[in-house]
Design a protein around this motif. Structure first.
Motif, PDB file in Angstrom:
ATOM      1  N   VAL A   1      30.084  81.908  51.945  1.00 34.57           N
ATOM      2  CA  VAL A   1      30.813  81.328  53.067  1.00 34.57           C
ATOM      3  C   VAL A   1      30.783  79.820  52.841  1.00 34.57           C
ATOM      4  CG1 VAL A   1      30.907  80.997  55.568  1.00 34.57           C
ATOM      5  CG2 VAL A   1      30.109  83.177  54.635  1.00 34.57           C
ATOM      6  N   LEU A   2      31.954  79.221  52.678  1.00 40.37           N
ATOM      7  CA  LEU A   2      32.074  77.783  52.442  1.00 40.37           C
ATOM      8  C   LEU A   2      32.492  77.114  53.741  1.00 40.37           C
ATOM      9  CD1 LEU A   2      34.077  78.124  49.144  1.00 40.37           C
ATOM     10  CD2 LEU A   2      31.662  77.520  49.346  1.00 40.37           C
TER      11      LEU A   2
ATOM     12  N   LEU B   1      19.439  79.776  61.733  1.00 40.93           N
ATOM     13  CA  LEU B   1      20.532  79.796  62.702  1.00 40.93           C
ATOM     14  C   LEU B   1      21.879  79.926  61.992  1.00 40.93           C
ATOM     15  CD1 LEU B   1      21.656  79.426  65.585  1.00 40.93           C
ATOM     16  CD2 LEU B   1      21.653  76.971  65.122  1.00 40.93           C
ATOM     17  N   VAL B   2      22.080  79.117  60.951  1.00 43.21           N
ATOM     18  CA  VAL B   2      23.340  79.149  60.205  1.00 43.21           C
ATOM     19  C   VAL B   2      23.521  80.497  59.514  1.00 43.21           C
ATOM     20  CG1 VAL B   2      24.548  78.130  58.237  1.00 43.21           C
ATOM     21  CG2 VAL B   2      23.505  76.657  59.957  1.00 43.21           C
ATOM     22  N   GLN B   3      22.459  81.046  58.956  1.00 41.99           N
ATOM     23  CA  GLN B   3      22.543  82.361  58.316  1.00 41.99           C
ATOM     24  C   GLN B   3      22.972  83.424  59.330  1.00 41.99           C
ATOM     25  OE1 GLN B   3      18.678  81.878  55.827  1.00 41.99           O
ATOM     26  NE2 GLN B   3      19.563  83.835  55.281  1.00 41.99           N
ATOM     27  N   GLY B   4      22.429  83.367  60.516  1.00 37.86           N
ATOM     28  CA  GLY B   4      22.785  84.337  61.545  1.00 37.86           C
ATOM     29  C   GLY B   4      24.246  84.240  61.956  1.00 37.86           C
ATOM     30  N   VAL B   5      24.729  83.025  62.110  1.00 38.97           N
ATOM     31  CA  VAL B   5      26.132  82.823  62.478  1.00 38.97           C
ATOM     32  C   VAL B   5      27.040  83.279  61.343  1.00 38.97           C
ATOM     33  CG1 VAL B   5      27.862  81.077  63.033  1.00 38.97           C
ATOM     34  CG2 VAL B   5      25.611  80.974  64.101  1.00 38.97           C
ATOM     35  N   ALA B   6      26.704  82.905  60.108  1.00 36.06           N
ATOM     36  CA  ALA B   6      27.503  83.305  58.952  1.00 36.06           C
ATOM     37  C   ALA B   6      27.493  84.824  58.773  1.00 36.06           C
ATOM     38  CB  ALA B   6      26.992  82.618  57.690  1.00 36.06           C
ATOM     39  N   GLN B   7      26.401  85.468  59.161  1.00 38.99           N
ATOM     40  CA  GLN B   7      26.316  86.922  59.031  1.00 38.99           C
ATOM     41  C   GLN B   7      27.431  87.608  59.822  1.00 38.99           C
ATOM     42  OE1 GLN B   7      23.921  88.724  57.051  1.00 38.99           O
ATOM     43  NE2 GLN B   7      25.565  90.188  57.398  1.00 38.99           N
ATOM     44  N   GLY B   8      27.764  87.069  60.977  1.00 39.15           N
ATOM     45  CA  GLY B   8      28.859  87.632  61.758  1.00 39.15           C
ATOM     46  C   GLY B   8      30.184  87.564  61.033  1.00 39.15           C
ATOM     47  N   LEU B   9      30.431  86.452  60.337  1.00 43.81           N
ATOM     48  CA  LEU B   9      31.660  86.323  59.555  1.00 43.81           C
ATOM     49  C   LEU B   9      31.680  87.296  58.388  1.00 43.81           C
ATOM     50  CD1 LEU B   9      32.023  82.445  59.393  1.00 43.81           C
ATOM     51  CD2 LEU B   9      33.386  84.037  60.741  1.00 43.81           C
ATOM     52  N   VAL B  10      30.544  87.442  57.726  1.00 44.18           N
ATOM     53  CA  VAL B  10      30.444  88.365  56.592  1.00 44.18           C
ATOM     54  C   VAL B  10      30.658  89.803  57.073  1.00 44.18           C
ATOM     55  CG1 VAL B  10      28.888  89.306  54.837  1.00 44.18           C
ATOM     56  CG2 VAL B  10      28.960  86.845  55.245  1.00 44.18           C
TER      57      VAL B  10
ATOM     58  N   GLN C   1      25.312  91.790  48.908  1.00 41.43           N
ATOM     59  CA  GLN C   1      25.480  93.121  49.493  1.00 41.43           C
ATOM     60  C   GLN C   1      25.659  93.047  51.008  1.00 41.43           C
ATOM     61  OE1 GLN C   1      22.209  95.450  47.985  1.00 41.43           O
ATOM     62  NE2 GLN C   1      23.182  95.680  45.982  1.00 41.43           N
ATOM     63  N   GLY C   2      26.471  92.073  51.441  1.00 35.25           N
ATOM     64  CA  GLY C   2      26.797  91.933  52.849  1.00 35.25           C
ATOM     65  C   GLY C   2      25.751  91.278  53.717  1.00 35.25           C
ATOM     66  N   LYS C   3      24.674  90.738  53.118  1.00 39.28           N
ATOM     67  CA  LYS C   3      23.605  90.108  53.892  1.00 39.28           C
ATOM     68  C   LYS C   3      23.492  88.629  53.534  1.00 39.28           C
ATOM     69  CE  LYS C   3      18.717  90.646  55.030  1.00 39.28           C
ATOM     70  NZ  LYS C   3      18.517  89.270  55.288  1.00 39.28           N
ATOM     71  N   ALA C   4      23.653  87.762  54.540  1.00 37.52           N
ATOM     72  CA  ALA C   4      23.507  86.323  54.327  1.00 37.52           C
ATOM     73  C   ALA C   4      22.073  86.042  53.889  1.00 37.52           C
ATOM     74  CB  ALA C   4      23.840  85.558  55.603  1.00 37.52           C
ATOM     75  N   GLU C   5      21.929  85.357  52.733  1.00 36.00           N
ATOM     76  CA  GLU C   5      20.584  85.188  52.175  1.00 36.00           C
ATOM     77  C   GLU C   5      20.144  83.749  51.971  1.00 36.00           C
ATOM     78  OE1 GLU C   5      19.587  87.600  48.898  1.00 36.00           O
ATOM     79  OE2 GLU C   5      19.764  89.406  50.116  1.00 36.00           O
ATOM     80  N   ARG C   6      21.051  82.869  51.550  1.00 34.12           N
ATOM     81  CA  ARG C   6      20.643  81.499  51.218  1.00 34.12           C
ATOM     82  C   ARG C   6      21.646  80.495  51.765  1.00 34.12           C
ATOM     83  NH1 ARG C   6      20.146  84.502  46.814  1.00 34.12           N
ATOM     84  NH2 ARG C   6      22.065  83.724  45.893  1.00 34.12           N
ATOM     85  N   VAL C   7      21.120  79.330  52.145  1.00 26.76           N
ATOM     86  CA  VAL C   7      21.954  78.233  52.628  1.00 26.76           C
ATOM     87  C   VAL C   7      21.801  77.076  51.661  1.00 26.76           C
ATOM     88  CG1 VAL C   7      22.347  76.614  54.517  1.00 26.76           C
ATOM     89  CG2 VAL C   7      21.640  78.962  55.025  1.00 26.76           C
ATOM     90  N   ALA C   8      22.925  76.461  51.293  1.00 25.07           N
ATOM     91  CA  ALA C   8      22.898  75.284  50.420  1.00 25.07           C
ATOM     92  C   ALA C   8      23.670  74.166  51.103  1.00 25.07           C
ATOM     93  CB  ALA C   8      23.540  75.609  49.076  1.00 25.07           C
ATOM     94  N   GLY C   9      23.126  72.979  51.038  1.00 27.95           N
ATOM     95  CA  GLY C   9      23.794  71.828  51.634  1.00 27.95           C
ATOM     96  C   GLY C   9      22.792  70.943  52.342  1.00 27.95           C
TER      97      GLY C   9
ATOM     98  N   GLU D   1      35.319  80.919  68.084  1.00 27.57           N
ATOM     99  CA  GLU D   1      34.242  80.045  68.557  1.00 27.57           C
ATOM    100  C   GLU D   1      33.209  79.817  67.461  1.00 27.57           C
ATOM    101  OE1 GLU D   1      34.811  83.099  70.158  1.00 27.57           O
ATOM    102  OE2 GLU D   1      36.267  82.266  71.550  1.00 27.57           O
ATOM    103  N   VAL D   2      32.932  80.853  66.677  1.00 28.13           N
ATOM    104  CA  VAL D   2      31.970  80.754  65.580  1.00 28.13           C
ATOM    105  C   VAL D   2      32.481  79.774  64.539  1.00 28.13           C
ATOM    106  CG1 VAL D   2      30.919  82.036  63.679  1.00 28.13           C
ATOM    107  CG2 VAL D   2      31.017  83.039  65.955  1.00 28.13           C
ATOM    108  N   VAL D   3      33.741  79.891  64.184  1.00 24.16           N
ATOM    109  CA  VAL D   3      34.337  78.998  63.189  1.00 24.16           C
ATOM    110  C   VAL D   3      34.311  77.558  63.693  1.00 24.16           C
ATOM    111  CG1 VAL D   3      36.483  78.426  61.990  1.00 24.16           C
ATOM    112  CG2 VAL D   3      35.739  80.805  62.148  1.00 24.16           C
ATOM    113  N   LYS D   4      34.650  77.348  64.952  1.00 23.58           N
ATOM    114  CA  LYS D   4      34.616  75.993  65.524  1.00 23.58           C
ATOM    115  C   LYS D   4      33.207  75.419  65.478  1.00 23.58           C
ATOM    116  CE  LYS D   4      38.522  76.298  68.675  1.00 23.58           C
ATOM    117  NZ  LYS D   4      38.951  76.294  70.083  1.00 23.58           N
ATOM    118  N   ALA D   5      32.217  76.244  65.794  1.00 24.18           N
ATOM    119  CA  ALA D   5      30.824  75.779  65.780  1.00 24.18           C
ATOM    120  C   ALA D   5      30.381  75.407  64.369  1.00 24.18           C
ATOM    121  CB  ALA D   5      29.912  76.852  66.356  1.00 24.18           C
TER     122      ALA D   5
END
Length: 79
Positions: free
Chosen positions: A61-62, A41-50, A24-32, A3-7
């Motif tokens: 995370v691309l 919000l995106v950092q939080g979702v990506a954190q689950g994948l990391v 070091q396993g912590k989502a820190e920056r968003v580019a795009g 569901e996370v990937v689909k979102a």
């Protein structure tokens, strides 16, 4: 996690491809092309994948409308 990937892919269809850097396993920056208001919000979702695929590592995370990839640096390989 599907569901996370689909979102994330749905968001990339609306905004365009983006990336989330993690250190070091912590989502820190968003580019795009995302709005600044969506970064947390995106950092939080990506954190689950990391956490699931690259805990404690450095990488990115691309996200595109077609796929989500987690790329990380392997220690000792010179990557």
């Amino acid at each position: 996690m599907p569901e996370v990937v689909k979102a994330l892919k749905a968001l990339a269809r609306l905004s365009g491809p983006f990336a989330v850097a993690f250190v070091q396993g912590k989502a820190e920056r968003v580019a795009g092309p995302l709005l600044e208001a969506h970064h947390a919000l995106v950092q939080g979702v990506a954190q689950g994948l990391v956490d699931a695929s690259a805990p404690g590592r450095n990488g990115i995370v691309l996200v595109s409308p077609q796929r989500v990839r987690v790329a990380y640096r392997e220690e000792g390989l010179g990557a």
